[in-house]
Write a protein that holds these residues in place. Structure first.
Motif, PDB file in Angstrom:
ATOM      1  N   ALA A 160      71.488  67.530   1.108  1.00 25.13           N
ATOM      2  CA  ALA A 160      70.261  67.983   1.769  1.00 25.13           C
ATOM      3  C   ALA A 160      70.151  69.511   1.730  1.00 25.13           C
ATOM      4  N   VAL A 161      71.281  70.195   1.942  1.00 27.68           N
ATOM      5  CA  VAL A 161      71.277  71.659   1.843  1.00 27.68           C
ATOM      6  C   VAL A 161      70.905  72.083   0.428  1.00 27.68           C
ATOM      7  N   ALA A 162      71.501  71.418  -0.573  1.00 27.19           N
ATOM      8  CA  ALA A 162      71.210  71.757  -1.966  1.00 27.19           C
ATOM      9  C   ALA A 162      69.738  71.549  -2.300  1.00 27.19           C
ATOM     10  N   ALA A 199      74.857  73.278 -12.399  1.00 24.58           N
ATOM     11  CA  ALA A 199      73.900  73.936 -11.519  1.00 24.58           C
ATOM     12  C   ALA A 199      74.594  74.918 -10.582  1.00 24.58           C
ATOM     13  N   PRO A 200      74.185  76.196 -10.576  1.00 18.91           N
ATOM     14  CA  PRO A 200      74.783  77.160  -9.649  1.00 18.91           C
ATOM     15  C   PRO A 200      74.728  76.708  -8.191  1.00 18.91           C
ATOM     16  N   ALA A 201      73.657  76.027  -7.808  1.00 21.86           N
ATOM     17  CA  ALA A 201      73.563  75.556  -6.422  1.00 21.86           C
ATOM     18  C   ALA A 201      74.712  74.614  -6.087  1.00 21.86           C
ATOM     19  N   ALA A 202      75.032  73.705  -7.002  1.00 19.48           N
ATOM     20  CA  ALA A 202      76.123  72.759  -6.772  1.00 19.48           C
ATOM     21  C   ALA A 202      77.467  73.467  -6.793  1.00 19.48           C
ATOM     22  N   VAL A 203      77.635  74.431  -7.704  1.00 16.61           N
ATOM     23  CA  VAL A 203      78.895  75.162  -7.812  1.00 16.61           C
ATOM     24  C   VAL A 203      79.137  75.999  -6.556  1.00 16.61           C
ATOM     25  N   GLY A 204      78.090  76.665  -6.073  1.00 16.32           N
ATOM     26  CA  GLY A 204      78.234  77.477  -4.872  1.00 16.32           C
ATOM     27  C   GLY A 204      78.636  76.652  -3.668  1.00 16.32           C
ATOM     28  N   LEU A 205      78.015  75.487  -3.499  1.00 22.83           N
ATOM     29  CA  LEU A 205      78.369  74.624  -2.371  1.00 22.83           C
ATOM     30  C   LEU A 205      79.760  74.029  -2.543  1.00 22.83           C
ATOM     31  N   VAL A 213      76.035  66.308  -4.808  1.00 22.39           N
ATOM     32  CA  VAL A 213      75.300  67.572  -4.755  1.00 22.39           C
ATOM     33  C   VAL A 213      74.745  67.930  -6.132  1.00 22.39           C
ATOM     34  N   LEU A 214      75.515  67.656  -7.188  1.00 21.95           N
ATOM     35  CA  LEU A 214      75.069  67.981  -8.545  1.00 21.95           C
ATOM     36  C   LEU A 214      73.805  67.219  -8.918  1.00 21.95           C
ATOM     37  N   VAL A 215      73.808  65.896  -8.736  1.00 22.12           N
ATOM     38  CA  VAL A 215      72.624  65.121  -9.132  1.00 22.12           C
ATOM     39  C   VAL A 215      71.446  65.418  -8.221  1.00 22.12           C
ATOM     40  N   ALA A 216      71.714  65.702  -6.944  1.00 21.37           N
ATOM     41  CA  ALA A 216      70.623  66.062  -6.033  1.00 21.37           C
ATOM     42  C   ALA A 216      69.975  67.371  -6.472  1.00 21.37           C
ATOM     43  N   SER A 217      70.803  68.334  -6.887  1.00 18.19           N
ATOM     44  CA  SER A 217      70.281  69.631  -7.335  1.00 18.19           C
ATOM     45  C   SER A 217      69.451  69.475  -8.597  1.00 18.19           C
ATOM     46  N   LEU A 218      69.992  68.766  -9.585  1.00 22.62           N
ATOM     47  CA  LEU A 218      69.284  68.596 -10.853  1.00 22.62           C
ATOM     48  C   LEU A 218      67.974  67.839 -10.665  1.00 22.62           C
ATOM     49  N   ALA A 219      68.004  66.778  -9.853  1.00 23.09           N
ATOM     50  CA  ALA A 219      66.789  65.976  -9.647  1.00 23.09           C
ATOM     51  C   ALA A 219      65.719  66.757  -8.903  1.00 23.09           C
ATOM     52  N   GLY A 255      73.128  60.712  -3.504  1.00 22.12           N
ATOM     53  CA  GLY A 255      72.628  62.045  -3.830  1.00 22.12           C
ATOM     54  C   GLY A 255      71.216  62.006  -4.378  1.00 22.12           C
ATOM     55  N   LEU A 256      70.940  61.045  -5.244  1.00 21.84           N
ATOM     56  CA  LEU A 256      69.585  60.917  -5.800  1.00 21.84           C
ATOM     57  C   LEU A 256      68.587  60.503  -4.733  1.00 21.84           C
ATOM     58  N   ALA A 257      69.008  59.653  -3.807  1.00 27.32           N
ATOM     59  CA  ALA A 257      68.101  59.240  -2.725  1.00 27.32           C
ATOM     60  C   ALA A 257      67.695  60.434  -1.876  1.00 27.32           C
ATOM     61  N   VAL A 258      68.648  61.312  -1.579  1.00 25.50           N
ATOM     62  CA  VAL A 258      68.332  62.527  -0.813  1.00 25.50           C
ATOM     63  C   VAL A 258      67.335  63.386  -1.574  1.00 25.50           C
ATOM     64  N   ALA A 259      67.551  63.523  -2.888  1.00 23.93           N
ATOM     65  CA  ALA A 259      66.645  64.346  -3.695  1.00 23.93           C
ATOM     66  C   ALA A 259      65.242  63.774  -3.725  1.00 23.93           C
ATOM     67  N   LEU A 260      65.137  62.470  -3.941  1.00 25.91           N
ATOM     68  CA  LEU A 260      63.816  61.865  -4.079  1.00 25.91           C
ATOM     69  C   LEU A 260      63.057  61.842  -2.749  1.00 25.91           C
ATOM     70  N   ILE A 261      63.763  61.609  -1.643  1.00 25.25           N
ATOM     71  CA  ILE A 261      63.081  61.516  -0.341  1.00 25.25           C
ATOM     72  C   ILE A 261      62.828  62.907   0.241  1.00 25.25           C
ATOM     73  N   LEU A 262      63.900  63.655   0.471  1.00 24.56           N
ATOM     74  CA  LEU A 262      63.739  64.978   1.060  1.00 24.56           C
ATOM     75  C   LEU A 262      63.100  65.942   0.058  1.00 24.56           C
ATOM     76  N   GLY A 263      63.586  65.925  -1.184  1.00 22.62           N
ATOM     77  CA  GLY A 263      63.020  66.806  -2.200  1.00 22.62           C
ATOM     78  C   GLY A 263      61.563  66.503  -2.484  1.00 22.62           C
ATOM     79  N   GLY A 264      61.225  65.216  -2.533  1.00 18.16           N
ATOM     80  CA  GLY A 264      59.825  64.851  -2.752  1.00 18.16           C
ATOM     81  C   GLY A 264      58.928  65.370  -1.646  1.00 18.16           C
ATOM     82  N   ALA A 265      59.405  65.270  -0.396  1.00 20.24           N
ATOM     83  CA  ALA A 265      58.618  65.781   0.731  1.00 20.24           C
ATOM     84  C   ALA A 265      58.452  67.299   0.632  1.00 20.24           C
TER      85      ALA A 265
END
Length: 662
Positions: free
Chosen positions: A31-33, A55-61, A93-99, A505-515
Motif C-alpha cells: 500500500a505504501v508503494a 523498481a526503485p520504489a520496491a528496492v527502497g522499501l 511490493v515489486l508487483v504492486a509497484s510495477l502494476a 500485491g496485485l490486489a492492492v495495486a488494482l484496488i488502492l492504485g485504481g482508486a
C-alpha cells in the motif's frame, strides 16, 4: 499458521509457507508503494520510480525493511523476519509497484477518457472513433460530444461541489478488469511453466535478483554485506552525485555533474550519411552499470553491438540514397522496427525448440494424470488450462470491443505469446531494466495488406487495446513473476505460497492504485500531471488509427523484406551461437536493437563489458567476486537516491535531480 504449508520438494529440505506476519507487512508495504509510485510518477512527475523491472520504489522499501529487521534481530532473533518472509514481502511490493506504474494502471485509466477530451473538429475523433466504441468500454457517452463532463473533470479537476463520478466508471472498469485478470492469469500460468526451463534447465542469470537476494539473506553478522568497504564506496558515488545534482536543481550555485551526454548534434554536424544515424545519447546510470556487471560478458557485448549495428545500418541506407523513415509509434526506423518483429518471432521459436522436451514431458504427464517434476507456482494441469482460458477469453473480449475475430486472435497471440515472453527473456537473461518493443501486432498485418482493409470498428478497438496493452511494455509482470520464483527457490519459499503473495500485491495495486488513479486526476486535473501518461500514448494511438481510417490505401512491399532480414540475422546468430562456442553474439541482440531500453542503457552495457573483460583476463573469478560489493553498492546507491529524492520532491516541493533511466 502459514499459507502454503511447508513440504518436501523433490527430496530436498522443507520449504517455508507465507506466514501471517509476512502477509500483513507485505500488504502494508505494498500500500505504501502504491501511494508513493502514484504520487511520485503522476504528481511529482520527475522520477520514474517504478517503470523499470527493478523498481526503485520496491528496492527502497526492501532496504528499509532489511535495516529495521537487523535492528529487531539485535533485540530478539526470534522476532526477526526470515529470508523467505523478506522475499515474499519484496515480491508483493515489486508487483504492486510495477502494476501501479506502466505495468497496468498508467496505461489503462487514461486511455478510457483521453480521446474524448482531446477530440477536436480538426482530428474528427468524435465522428471517427466515438460511434465505433462500445458504451460499456468507456465512462463517457459514445453518442455525445467531445469534452464531456466526466472527461473534462478528469483533465481539469472537479469544480467546487462536484463529486467523483464513480458510477460512470463502474462498468468500464469492471469490463476492462476482466481483460486485465485474463492477462494476469496467462502471465501466472506462463511463469509456472517457464520457471523450470529457464531456472533449472537453461540456468539463466536472473541478474535483477542478485541484490534482493543479498539483502534478504542479510543478518548483520561478520559476513554482512554492509561490512564490505567496497559496498560503501560504490554506494557513496551515486549518493554524492545525486546530492550535488539535487542541490544544483534547487540552488544553482552548487556544481552539476552531467549524467546525460547527447551525441546527436555532433553526429549531425558530420553531414550525411552520418547525420541519419538516429538517436545516440549516453545515459550514465550507475545502477545499470552495476546490473550489467553481473551479466555474462557475451550478453553485454551482444546488446550494445546490435544497438550500434542498427545505427550503422541507418548510415548505410542513407549512403545509398534512402532517407530514414520512422516506425509508427516507436523511436526507431521503419526497417529496424520490422527487423525487430522478425527477430521476436525467431527468438520465440528458439525458446520453444529449447523447451520442447520439457514441455512435451509436462503435457504427457498431465494427459496421464501424473504431476511431473517439482511443485510449481500452479499445478501443471491448471497452468496448461489457464494458457487456453486466458488467451481465448482475451480474444472474446477483443471481439466484443469491436475487432474482427482474425485481428483479435492476432492481437492476443502476439501480445501474450511473442511480446511478453521475449521481453521477459530480455530481463531474466539479459538484465534489461526497461522493456519495450519496436512493433505492434497490427504492424504484422501491414506486411500483407493495407491497414484500410480493416473495418473502422476494428481500428477503433485497436486504438484502445494498443494503448492499454501493446504500446509501452515497461513494467512487464511476467519477468517480475519469474524473478520472484528465482528468489523463492534461493530462500526455500514455497512456490504456491509465493502465488498468494503475488496475488495479494496485485490486489492492492488494482484496488488502492485504481482508486488513486481516479482520485488524483479528478482532484488535481490531469493536464497538470505527468504528460506522458495522460497525453502521449492514448493520443498517439487514437490519432494513428483515425488518420489510417481517412488515408488512401497503400501497400508497402518492403515491409516483408525488412521482417525477413531481421529473422534471417537472428537465425544466423542462433546458428553461430549454438555451433561455435567462441562466437560471442546471441539471438537477443537483433530483437532488442531498436528498443528504448537499449537507447537508454547501451553505454552502461558497453562500459560493464569492457570492465568485466579486463577483470576476467587479469583477475579471474577471484577478481570478479572481490569487486562484487562495489557494483552492488552502485545499484543500491542510485536506486536509494531515487526513492529519497522522490520523497523530498513530494513532501517539500523540491526539484529532483535528473535520473538517467527515464
Amino acid at each position: 499458521m502459514q499459507i502454503g504449508p511447508s513440504r518436501l520438494d523433490s527430496g530436498t529440505s522443507p520449504r517455508s509457507g507465507l506466514t501471517p506476519r509476512a502477509l500483513i507487512v507485505g500488504l502494508l508495504l505494498s500500500a505504501v508503494a502504491v501511494f508513493v509510485v502514484a504520487w511520485a510518477e503522476l504528481v511529482v512527475a520527475q522520477i520514474p520510480i517504478a517503470i523499470m523491472q527493478f523498481a526503485p520504489a520496491a528496492v527502497g522499501l526492501l532496504l528499509l525493511l532489511v535495516v529495521l529487521n537487523m535492528l529487531v534481530r539485535l533485540g530478539s532473533s526470534r522476532l526477526a523476519l526470515r529470508p523467505a518472509e523478506i522475499v515474499a514481502i519484496y515480491a508483493m511490493v515489486l508487483v504492486a509497484s510495477l502494476a501501479t506504474s506502466r505495468g497496468i494502471l498508467e496505461k489503462w485509466i487514461p486511455t478510457l477518457v483521453c480521446y474524448n477530451y482531446y477530440a477536436t473538429p480538426a482530428n474528427d475523433w468524435a465522428r471517427l472513433l466515438f460511434p465505433k466504441t462500445p458504451q460499456w468500454a468507456v465512462p463517457f457517452s459514445v453518442n455525445g460530444p467531445a469534452n464531456q463532463t466526466v472527461t473534462r473533470s478528469f483533465y481539469e479537476g472537479l469544480s467546487p461541489g462536484q463529486h467523483l463520478p464513480w458510477g460512470a466508471w463502474a462498468t468500464p472498469l469492471a469490463a476492462w478488469g476482466v481483460a486485465i485478470l485474463l492477462v494476469l492469469l496467462t502471465v501466472a500460468c506462463m511463469a509456472s511453466l517457464l520457471r523450470r526451463q529457464w531456472v533449472d534447465n537453461e540456468k539463466l542469470s536472473f541478474p535483477l535478483t542478485v541484490l534482493p537476494l543479498e539483502l534478504a539473506k542479510e543478518h548483520g553478522g561478520l559476513t554482512s554485506i554492509f561490512r564490505q568497504p567496497l559496498l560503501w564506496i560504490g554506494l557513496a558515488i551515486p549518493t554524492i552525485i545525486y546530492t550535488l545534482n539535487g542541490l544544483h536543481a534547487n540552488y544553482p550555485g552548487f556544481p552539476l555533474i552531467q549524467l546525460r551526454f547527447p551525441l546527436d548534434e555532433g553526429i549531425k554536424a558530420m553531414g550525411r550519411p552520418w547525420s541519419d544515424m538516429g538517436g545516440v545519447q549516453i545515459f550514465m546510470s550507475m545502477g545499470a552499470l552495476g546490473f550489467s556487471y553481473f551479466l555474462p560478458a557475451q550478453l553485454s557485448l551482444t546488446m550494445w553491438s546490435f544497438f550500434m549495428f542498427a545505427r550503422l545500418q541507418n548510415v548505410a541506407f542513407s549512403a545509398v540514397g534512402i532517407p530514414p523513415e520512422g516506425m509508427p509509434m516507436y523511436p526507431t526506423t521503419l526497417w529496424n522496427g520490422y527487423q525487430v518483429a522478425g527477430a521476436f518471432v525467431v527468438v520465440v521459436g528458439y525458446m520453444l525448440k529449447s523447451a520442447w522436451p520439457y514441455l512435451r514431458k509436462t503435457v504427457q504427464g498431465v494427459m496421464k494424470g501424473v504431476e511431473t517434476g517439482e511443485r510449481e507456482l500452479l499445478p501443471a494441469r491448471l497452468a496448461l488450462l489457464g494458457l487456453i482460458v486466458g488467451p481465448v477469453g482475451l480474444v472474446i473480449f477483443f471481439v466484443k470491443l469491436g475487432m474482427s475475430p482474425g485481428i483479435a486472435l492476432l492481437q492476443a497471440v502476439v501480445y501474450l505469446f511473442i511480446t511478453l515472453p521475449v521481453m521477459a527473456r530480455s530481463v531474466n537473461e539479459a538484465g534489461l531494466l526497461e522493456t519495450e518493443t519496436s512493433f505492434r501486432p497490427v504492424d504484422l498485418v501491414a506486411m500483407f495488406t493495407p491497414l484500410q482493409t480493416m473495418t473502422p470498428k476494428t481500428m477503433t478497438a485497436l486504438s484502445l487495446t494498443d494503448a492499454v496493452f501493446m504500446r509501452d511494455q515497461r513494467g512487464n509482470l511476467l519477468s517480475a513473476f519469474l524473478d520472484s520464483l528465482k528468489l523463492a527457490d534461493a530462500v526455500r519459499l514455497d512456490r504456491r505460497a509465493l502465488l498468494w503473495a503475488l496475488s495479494a500485491g496485485l490486489a492492492v495495486a488494482l484496488i488502492l492504485g485504481g482508486a488513486l488513479h481516479l482520485m488524483i486526476p479528478y482532484r488535481m486535473g490531469a493536464v497538470q500531471l505527468y504528460p506522458y501518461v495522460y497525453q502521449a500514448t492514448p493520443q498517439w494511438t487514437a490519432g494513428a488509427y483515425a488518420q489510417a481510417m481517412q488515408a488512401t490505401p497503400h501497400y508497402d512491399g518492403r515491409l516483408p523484406i525488412f521482417f525477413a532480414s531481421g529473422a534471417a540475422i537472428t537465425l544466423l546468430m542462433t546458428f553461430l551461437r549454438t555451433r561455435y562456442l567462441w562466437w560471442p553474439l546471441g539471438p537477443l541482440g537483433m530483437a532488442l536493437s531498436g528498443t528504448y531500453g537499449l537507447f537508454v542503457f547501451w553505454f552502461p552495457l558497453m562500459l560493464a563489458w569492457m570492465i568485466k573483460s579486463l577483470i576476467n583476463r587479469y583477475g579471474g573469478m577471484r577478481g570478479f567476486m572481490a569487486l562484487r560489493p562495489f557494483f552492488l553498492g552502485l545499484i543500491l546507491g542510485e536506486f536509494a537516491q531515487a526513492v529519497i529524492w522522490a520523497a523530498l520532491a513530494g513532501f517539500f516541493r523540491l526539484q529532483a535531480p535528473f535520473f538517467p533511466f527515464g
